[in-house]
Motif scaffolding. Structure first.
Motif, mmCIF file in Angstrom:
data_model
loop_
_atom_site.group_PDB
_atom_site.id
_atom_site.type_symbol
_atom_site.label_atom_id
_atom_site.label_comp_id
_atom_site.label_asym_id
_atom_site.label_seq_id
_atom_site.Cartn_x
_atom_site.Cartn_y
_atom_site.Cartn_z
ATOM 1 N N GLU A 123 32.663 -26.298 65.211
ATOM 2 C CA GLU A 123 31.730 -27.371 65.517
ATOM 3 C C GLU A 123 31.131 -27.166 66.898
ATOM 4 O O GLU A 123 31.779 -26.623 67.797
ATOM 5 C CB GLU A 123 32.421 -28.744 65.470
ATOM 6 C CG GLU A 123 32.999 -29.119 64.129
ATOM 7 C CD GLU A 123 34.467 -28.747 63.995
ATOM 8 O OE1 GLU A 123 35.181 -29.400 63.191
ATOM 9 O OE2 GLU A 123 34.917 -27.823 64.698
ATOM 10 N N SER A 124 29.911 -27.636 67.051
ATOM 11 C CA SER A 124 29.243 -27.578 68.341
ATOM 12 C C SER A 124 28.230 -28.708 68.425
ATOM 13 O O SER A 124 27.892 -29.333 67.415
ATOM 14 C CB SER A 124 28.553 -26.230 68.540
ATOM 15 O OG SER A 124 27.558 -26.037 67.550
ATOM 16 N N GLY A 125 27.757 -28.957 69.646
ATOM 17 C CA GLY A 125 26.700 -29.931 69.840
ATOM 18 C C GLY A 125 27.152 -31.288 70.334
ATOM 19 O O GLY A 125 26.318 -32.169 70.561
ATOM 20 N N GLY A 126 28.446 -31.466 70.498
ATOM 21 C CA GLY A 126 28.920 -32.741 71.007
ATOM 22 C C GLY A 126 28.538 -32.933 72.465
ATOM 23 O O GLY A 126 28.072 -32.013 73.134
ATOM 24 N N GLY A 127 28.742 -34.150 72.940
ATOM 25 C CA GLY A 127 28.435 -34.433 74.334
ATOM 26 C C GLY A 127 28.361 -35.908 74.611
ATOM 27 O O GLY A 127 28.805 -36.731 73.809
ATOM 28 N N ARG A 186 22.689 -34.162 67.514
ATOM 29 C CA ARG A 186 22.975 -33.405 66.297
ATOM 30 C C ARG A 186 24.161 -32.493 66.548
ATOM 31 O O ARG A 186 24.140 -31.695 67.491
ATOM 32 C CB ARG A 186 21.772 -32.583 65.851
ATOM 33 C CG ARG A 186 21.985 -31.949 64.471
ATOM 34 C CD ARG A 186 20.787 -31.146 64.006
ATOM 35 N NE ARG A 186 20.734 -29.835 64.630
ATOM 36 C CZ ARG A 186 20.012 -28.824 64.165
ATOM 37 N NH1 ARG A 186 19.276 -28.983 63.071
ATOM 38 N NH2 ARG A 186 20.002 -27.662 64.798
ATOM 39 N N VAL A 187 25.161 -32.613 65.712
ATOM 40 C CA VAL A 187 26.289 -31.700 65.773
ATOM 41 C C VAL A 187 26.200 -30.730 64.604
ATOM 42 O O VAL A 187 25.654 -31.048 63.547
ATOM 43 C CB VAL A 187 27.640 -32.445 65.779
ATOM 44 C CG1 VAL A 187 27.817 -33.200 67.091
ATOM 45 C CG2 VAL A 187 27.773 -33.397 64.595
ATOM 46 N N SER A 188 26.727 -29.529 64.832
ATOM 47 C CA SER A 188 26.654 -28.465 63.836
ATOM 48 C C SER A 188 28.046 -27.925 63.562
ATOM 49 O O SER A 188 28.942 -28.011 64.413
ATOM 50 C CB SER A 188 25.770 -27.322 64.340
ATOM 51 O OG SER A 188 24.481 -27.784 64.696
ATOM 52 N N CYS A 189 28.199 -27.331 62.393
ATOM 53 C CA CYS A 189 29.462 -26.693 62.017
ATOM 54 C C CYS A 189 29.137 -25.389 61.320
ATOM 55 O O CYS A 189 28.545 -25.387 60.240
ATOM 56 C CB CYS A 189 30.268 -27.615 61.115
ATOM 57 S SG CYS A 189 31.754 -26.872 60.405
ATOM 58 N N LEU A 190 29.511 -24.296 61.966
ATOM 59 C CA LEU A 190 29.279 -22.961 61.419
ATOM 60 C C LEU A 190 30.551 -22.492 60.718
ATOM 61 O O LEU A 190 31.622 -22.480 61.327
ATOM 62 C CB LEU A 190 28.891 -22.000 62.539
ATOM 63 C CG LEU A 190 28.748 -20.525 62.162
ATOM 64 C CD1 LEU A 190 27.620 -20.331 61.158
ATOM 65 C CD2 LEU A 190 28.514 -19.685 63.398
#
Length: 123
Positions: free
Chosen positions: A5-9, A18-22
């Motif tokens: 996951e990325s994009g938190g803050g 928007r958060v993403s999950c690769l």
């Protein structure tokens, strides 16, 4: 299998994120095989389902608390699932996790979780 996951803050009330999950490394099937979902765990509370999307992307479900504000989507070419969050409120503060789930023809279930990304709503 890795779900990253990325994009938190930190976001101000009323803001968007928007958060993403690769996803990668599936041993059974491919990303397209898996239904994907976002879950969150607020401080001191249990993990809860936020939104889910079918393997094809044609079907989505949402928790009542986020309906009309959050949108889940996926890109099966990029092996990525997204959660677009708008009109965010302090109660959306949580650690957000993505989950992949699938079952084979023998009903063996495959479930994978990411490590999560922190989302904090505060002025």
């Amino acid at each position: 299998v890795q779900l990253v996951e990325s994009g938190g803050g930190l976001v101000q009330p009323g803001g968007s994120l928007r958060v993403s999950c690769l996803a990668s490394g599936f041993t059974f099937g491919t990303f397209r095989t898996y239904a994907m979902s976002w879950h969150r765990q607020p401080p001191g509370k249990e993990r809860e389902l936020v939104a889910s999307i079918s393997s094809s992307g044609l079907s989505t479900t949402y928790a009542d608390s986020v309906k009309g504000r959050f949108t889940i989507s996926r890109d099966n070419f990029k092996n990525t699932v997204y959660l677009q969050m708008t009109s965010m409120q302090p109660e959306d503060t949580a650690h957000y996790y993505c989950k992949a789930s699938a079952a084979d023809e023998n009903n063996r279930v495959f479930v994978y979780w990411g490590q999560g990304t922190q989302v904090t709503i505060s002025s």
